[in-house]
Design a protein around this motif. Structure first.
Motif, PDB file in Angstrom:
ATOM      1  N   VAL A   1      -2.029  -3.441   9.050  1.00 36.60           N
ATOM      2  CA  VAL A   1      -1.075  -3.110   7.994  1.00 36.60           C
ATOM      3  C   VAL A   1      -1.627  -3.739   6.724  1.00 36.60           C
ATOM      4  N   THR A   2      -2.150  -2.917   5.830  1.00 37.15           N
ATOM      5  CA  THR A   2      -2.775  -3.446   4.622  1.00 37.15           C
ATOM      6  C   THR A   2      -1.737  -3.636   3.526  1.00 37.15           C
ATOM      7  N   ASP A   3      -2.009  -4.590   2.630  1.00 33.81           N
ATOM      8  CA  ASP A   3      -1.108  -4.851   1.522  1.00 33.81           C
ATOM      9  C   ASP A   3      -1.113  -3.679   0.559  1.00 33.81           C
ATOM     10  N   GLN A   4       0.058  -3.276   0.108  1.00 33.16           N
ATOM     11  CA  GLN A   4       0.191  -2.144  -0.801  1.00 33.16           C
ATOM     12  C   GLN A   4       0.154  -2.625  -2.241  1.00 33.16           C
ATOM     13  N   ALA A   5      -0.654  -1.973  -3.062  1.00 35.55           N
ATOM     14  CA  ALA A   5      -0.737  -2.342  -4.470  1.00 35.55           C
ATOM     15  C   ALA A   5       0.538  -1.941  -5.195  1.00 35.55           C
ATOM     16  N   GLY A   6       0.991  -2.807  -6.095  1.00 30.54           N
ATOM     17  CA  GLY A   6       2.141  -2.475  -6.925  1.00 30.54           C
ATOM     18  C   GLY A   6       3.458  -2.581  -6.180  1.00 30.54           C
ATOM     19  N   PRO A   7       4.537  -2.064  -6.755  1.00 26.99           N
ATOM     20  CA  PRO A   7       5.862  -2.139  -6.131  1.00 26.99           C
ATOM     21  C   PRO A   7       5.909  -1.350  -4.819  1.00 26.99           C
ATOM     22  N   ILE A   8       6.795  -1.757  -3.945  1.00 27.49           N
ATOM     23  CA  ILE A   8       7.031  -1.027  -2.699  1.00 27.49           C
ATOM     24  C   ILE A   8       8.466  -0.511  -2.702  1.00 27.49           C
ATOM     25  N   GLU A   9       8.768   0.347  -1.715  1.00 27.01           N
ATOM     26  CA  GLU A   9      10.117   0.894  -1.576  1.00 27.01           C
ATOM     27  C   GLU A   9      10.650   0.601  -0.184  1.00 27.01           C
ATOM     28  N   LEU A  10      11.913   0.199  -0.120  1.00 27.15           N
ATOM     29  CA  LEU A  10      12.570  -0.133   1.134  1.00 27.15           C
ATOM     30  C   LEU A  10      13.754   0.806   1.350  1.00 27.15           C
TER      31      LEU A  10
ATOM     32  N   PHE B   1       9.570   1.738  15.390  1.00 21.30           N
ATOM     33  CA  PHE B   1       8.341   2.424  15.007  1.00 21.30           C
ATOM     34  C   PHE B   1       7.813   1.919  13.669  1.00 21.30           C
ATOM     35  N   GLY B   2       8.452   0.870  13.128  1.00 17.92           N
ATOM     36  CA  GLY B   2       8.126   0.418  11.783  1.00 17.92           C
ATOM     37  C   GLY B   2       6.686   0.005  11.593  1.00 17.92           C
ATOM     38  N   VAL B   3       6.146  -0.804  12.515  1.00 17.66           N
ATOM     39  CA  VAL B   3       4.776  -1.277  12.324  1.00 17.66           C
ATOM     40  C   VAL B   3       3.778  -0.138  12.447  1.00 17.66           C
ATOM     41  N   GLN B   4       4.041   0.814  13.342  1.00 16.20           N
ATOM     42  CA  GLN B   4       3.128   1.953  13.447  1.00 16.20           C
ATOM     43  C   GLN B   4       3.213   2.825  12.191  1.00 16.20           C
ATOM     44  N   ALA B   5       4.415   2.989  11.662  1.00 17.53           N
ATOM     45  CA  ALA B   5       4.558   3.750  10.418  1.00 17.53           C
ATOM     46  C   ALA B   5       3.731   3.111   9.311  1.00 17.53           C
ATOM     47  N   GLN B   6       3.739   1.794   9.223  1.00 14.67           N
ATOM     48  CA  GLN B   6       2.979   1.120   8.175  1.00 14.67           C
ATOM     49  C   GLN B   6       1.477   1.202   8.428  1.00 14.67           C
ATOM     50  N   ARG B   7       1.074   1.262   9.691  1.00 10.61           N
ATOM     51  CA  ARG B   7      -0.352   1.499   9.963  1.00 10.61           C
ATOM     52  C   ARG B   7      -0.750   2.918   9.540  1.00 10.61           C
ATOM     53  N   PHE B   8       0.119   3.886   9.794  1.00 13.77           N
ATOM     54  CA  PHE B   8      -0.180   5.246   9.358  1.00 13.77           C
ATOM     55  C   PHE B   8      -0.279   5.315   7.830  1.00 13.77           C
ATOM     56  N   THR B   9       0.656   4.680   7.114  1.00 14.26           N
ATOM     57  CA  THR B   9       0.590   4.736   5.655  1.00 14.26           C
ATOM     58  C   THR B   9      -0.607   3.951   5.134  1.00 14.26           C
ATOM     59  N   SER B  10      -1.045   2.924   5.846  1.00 16.36           N
ATOM     60  CA  SER B  10      -2.261   2.212   5.454  1.00 16.36           C
ATOM     61  C   SER B  10      -3.480   3.106   5.547  1.00 16.36           C
TER      62      SER B  10
ATOM     63  N   ILE C   1     -13.028   4.045   2.138  1.00 17.81           N
ATOM     64  CA  ILE C   1     -13.893   2.875   2.300  1.00 17.81           C
ATOM     65  C   ILE C   1     -13.684   1.903   1.150  1.00 17.81           C
ATOM     66  N   LEU C   2     -13.640   2.426  -0.089  1.00 15.59           N
ATOM     67  CA  LEU C   2     -13.411   1.559  -1.238  1.00 15.59           C
ATOM     68  C   LEU C   2     -12.060   0.874  -1.163  1.00 15.59           C
ATOM     69  N   ALA C   3     -11.039   1.604  -0.671  1.00 17.98           N
ATOM     70  CA  ALA C   3      -9.697   1.008  -0.551  1.00 17.98           C
ATOM     71  C   ALA C   3      -9.703  -0.145   0.424  1.00 17.98           C
ATOM     72  N   VAL C   4     -10.370   0.038   1.582  1.00 16.23           N
ATOM     73  CA  VAL C   4     -10.404  -1.026   2.588  1.00 16.23           C
ATOM     74  C   VAL C   4     -11.149  -2.237   2.058  1.00 16.23           C
ATOM     75  N   LEU C   5     -12.295  -2.017   1.352  1.00 13.91           N
ATOM     76  CA  LEU C   5     -13.050  -3.135   0.798  1.00 13.91           C
ATOM     77  C   LEU C   5     -12.227  -3.879  -0.245  1.00 13.91           C
ATOM     78  N   ALA C   6     -11.516  -3.129  -1.073  1.00 14.72           N
ATOM     79  CA  ALA C   6     -10.692  -3.773  -2.095  1.00 14.72           C
ATOM     80  C   ALA C   6      -9.571  -4.573  -1.475  1.00 14.72           C
ATOM     81  N   THR C   7      -8.981  -4.033  -0.402  1.00 17.07           N
ATOM     82  CA  THR C   7      -7.914  -4.754   0.287  1.00 17.07           C
ATOM     83  C   THR C   7      -8.431  -6.049   0.877  1.00 17.07           C
ATOM     84  N   ALA C   8      -9.614  -6.013   1.502  1.00 16.92           N
ATOM     85  CA  ALA C   8     -10.188  -7.224   2.084  1.00 16.92           C
ATOM     86  C   ALA C   8     -10.421  -8.275   1.019  1.00 16.92           C
TER      87      ALA C   8
END
Length: 455
Positions: free
Chosen positions: A220-229, A67-76, A10-17
């Motif tokens: 798909v929420t924004d990820q804090a810090g660096p990401i990996e591709l 499956f990329g967008v679903q993968a990012q929803r799962f990681t969110s 819950i805190l993560a979602v509020l912070a993302t918003a």
């Protein structure tokens, strides 16, 4: 779900918003988005090591990035990014050799089990890939024992769940009576197969089925810090490895698509199977991937900002003499484009047609992208290099290929940028533009990949 984890999410979602609200203000003020990313963290749901790995199997003429967008929803929602994988096979063959594919699935499942320390994976298949998944599970008890759940998206109708593996069947447009007896069946009767795979409705069904819980977010929420591709360079549509080659990753100016000064972020000498990554990146930035095979045109790939780590990138390349549709006409005077996304392009809907413009020229119409075509990739080039645009009819050698269309569009090459703009289903609020340099097609090829969560 444990109370502590629920509070964290819950805190993560509020912070993302809150961060997204700040991001909009920052864009309005014209500030450097890279600076903003360093100043304000945008946390996501914490990774959950208890989650089972997910393995995706695409359908005919498909690849793992679908499956990329679903993968990012799962990681969110807390799935570790390295536990979501896709299995590529020769999807150009309508009847691929099953046992060879099954052996490859054995290897990939064993890798995921070793990585995660779990005893089973969850398997997701789309259409023909779902059929392969069903047959794989039915082939031996040992294979079925390593799969906890099966999700079949627009797949076949076996008599029941294969070897008793718990199954979710997701159905889209078509016969409303389709079902798998003994399975959980979900229906989205207006969705075509690509849209069905990428939709938030399908994600909610999958998440609840695989975890027994409702997702905290379908975004798909924004990820804090660096990401990996990471992902693969493949030869489309056979999905064979695109190496050996050199892969370069550049940060580009989103206003022009041009490489920034000192914009080279990474370079990789690709192995034969084309795998790369993870490469460190910034989720707020715009990037270009360049694939370089000696003696061949450079193949450039442009993306919207990734926002989160993505391990399912597929850079779809081809050899000059083996291009799908017979090959695009090349000339130093013209720029050639391939524009794709995971949901079907529709140019024949009265109020909800997609709009795709290149330098302001609308290129989709009922002739080249009827809904029935299920188009995922649009090839745009000046047929015959005559300097004349003719969009009245699709290019027949491309239109004859499944999920592909082609249009005769003259795009002048030169020292300038080309604006590629998508308005999904005619909704202006979702309009997105990717700028790319006008590379000459005699030496360079360009692909633009739009995100699937802009609807």
């Amino acid at each position: 779900m444990p109370r502590r984890r629920r509070i964290c999410l819950i805190l993560a979602v509020l912070a993302t918003a809150a961060a997204c609200s700040g991001s909009a203000s920052q864009r309005a003020s014209g500030a450097d988005p890279g600076t903003f990313a360093r100043e304000i963290a945008r946390p996501a749901a914490p990774p959950d090591a208890a989650r089972l790995p997910i393995l995706f199997v695409p359908g005919n003429l498909g690849s793992g990035d679908q499956f990329g967008v679903q993968a990012q929803r799962f990681t969110s929602n807390g799935y570790p990014a390295d536990r979501i994988a896709a299995f590529d096979y020769d999807a150009s063959d309508p009847e691929p050799p099953a046992e060879r594919i099954f052996t490859g699935l054995d290897t990939e499942i064993a890798r995921l089990l070793t990585l995660s320390g779990r005893k089973a994976v969850d398997l997701v298949g789309q259409a023909e890939g779902a059929d392969l998944a069903v047959r794989y599970l039915a082939s031996t008890p040992a294979r079925a024992a390593r799969v906890a759940h099966l999700v079949s998206v627009a797949g076949p109708q076996p008599a029941g769940p294969p070897r008793g593996v718990r199954t979710l069947a997701v159905w889209g447009i078509g016969d409303p009576t389709r079902r798998i007896a003994g399975a959980q069946n979900a229906r989205f009767p207006t969705d075509d197969r690509g849209e069905l795979l990428a939709s938030t409705g399908t994600f909610k069904q999958m998440y609840q089925f695989l975890t027994g819980e409702q997702p905290f977010t379908t975004e798909v929420t924004d990820q804090a810090g660096p990401i990996e591709l990471g992902g693969r360079v493949v030869l489309y549509p056979a999905n064979a490895g695109g190496g050996p080659a050199r892969l370069e990753l550049y940060r580009v100016d989103p206003r022009t698509g041009r490489r920034l000064a000192s914009g080279l972020r990474s370079f990789v000498n690709l192995p034969p199977d084309g795998t790369f990554g993870p490469l460190r990146a910034d989720g707020t930035a715009s990037y270009e991937f360049a694939v370089i095979h000696p003696g061949e045109p450079v193949q450039h790939f442009y993306y919207q900002p990734f926002r989160r780590s993505d391990r399912l990138i597929r850079l779809l390349t081809s050899k000059p003499a083996e291009e799908i549709g017979g090959g695009m006409t090349a000339s130093p005077r013209q720029t050639n484009l391939v524009v794709s996304r995971g949901q079907e392009w529709q140019g024949d809907q009265s109020r909800t047609s997609d709009q795709l413009t290149v330098d302001g020229h609308g290129v989709l119409n009922p002739a080249n992208t009827p809904r029935s075509k299920l188009t995922l990739r649009v090839f745009l080039f000046d047929q015959g290099a005559d300097g004349v645009t003719d969009l009245a009819a699709p290019l027949p050698f491309y239109f004859a290929v499944g999920f592909v269309t082609g249009a005769d569009l003259f795009i002048p090459a030169g020292d300038r940028s080309v604006a590629v703009t998508m308005t999904p289903r005619g909704v202006a609020a979702g309009r997105t533009t990717v700028q790319v340099p006008a590379w000459p097609s005699s030496t360079d090829r360009i692909s633009v990949r739009f995100r699937d969560d802009t609807f």
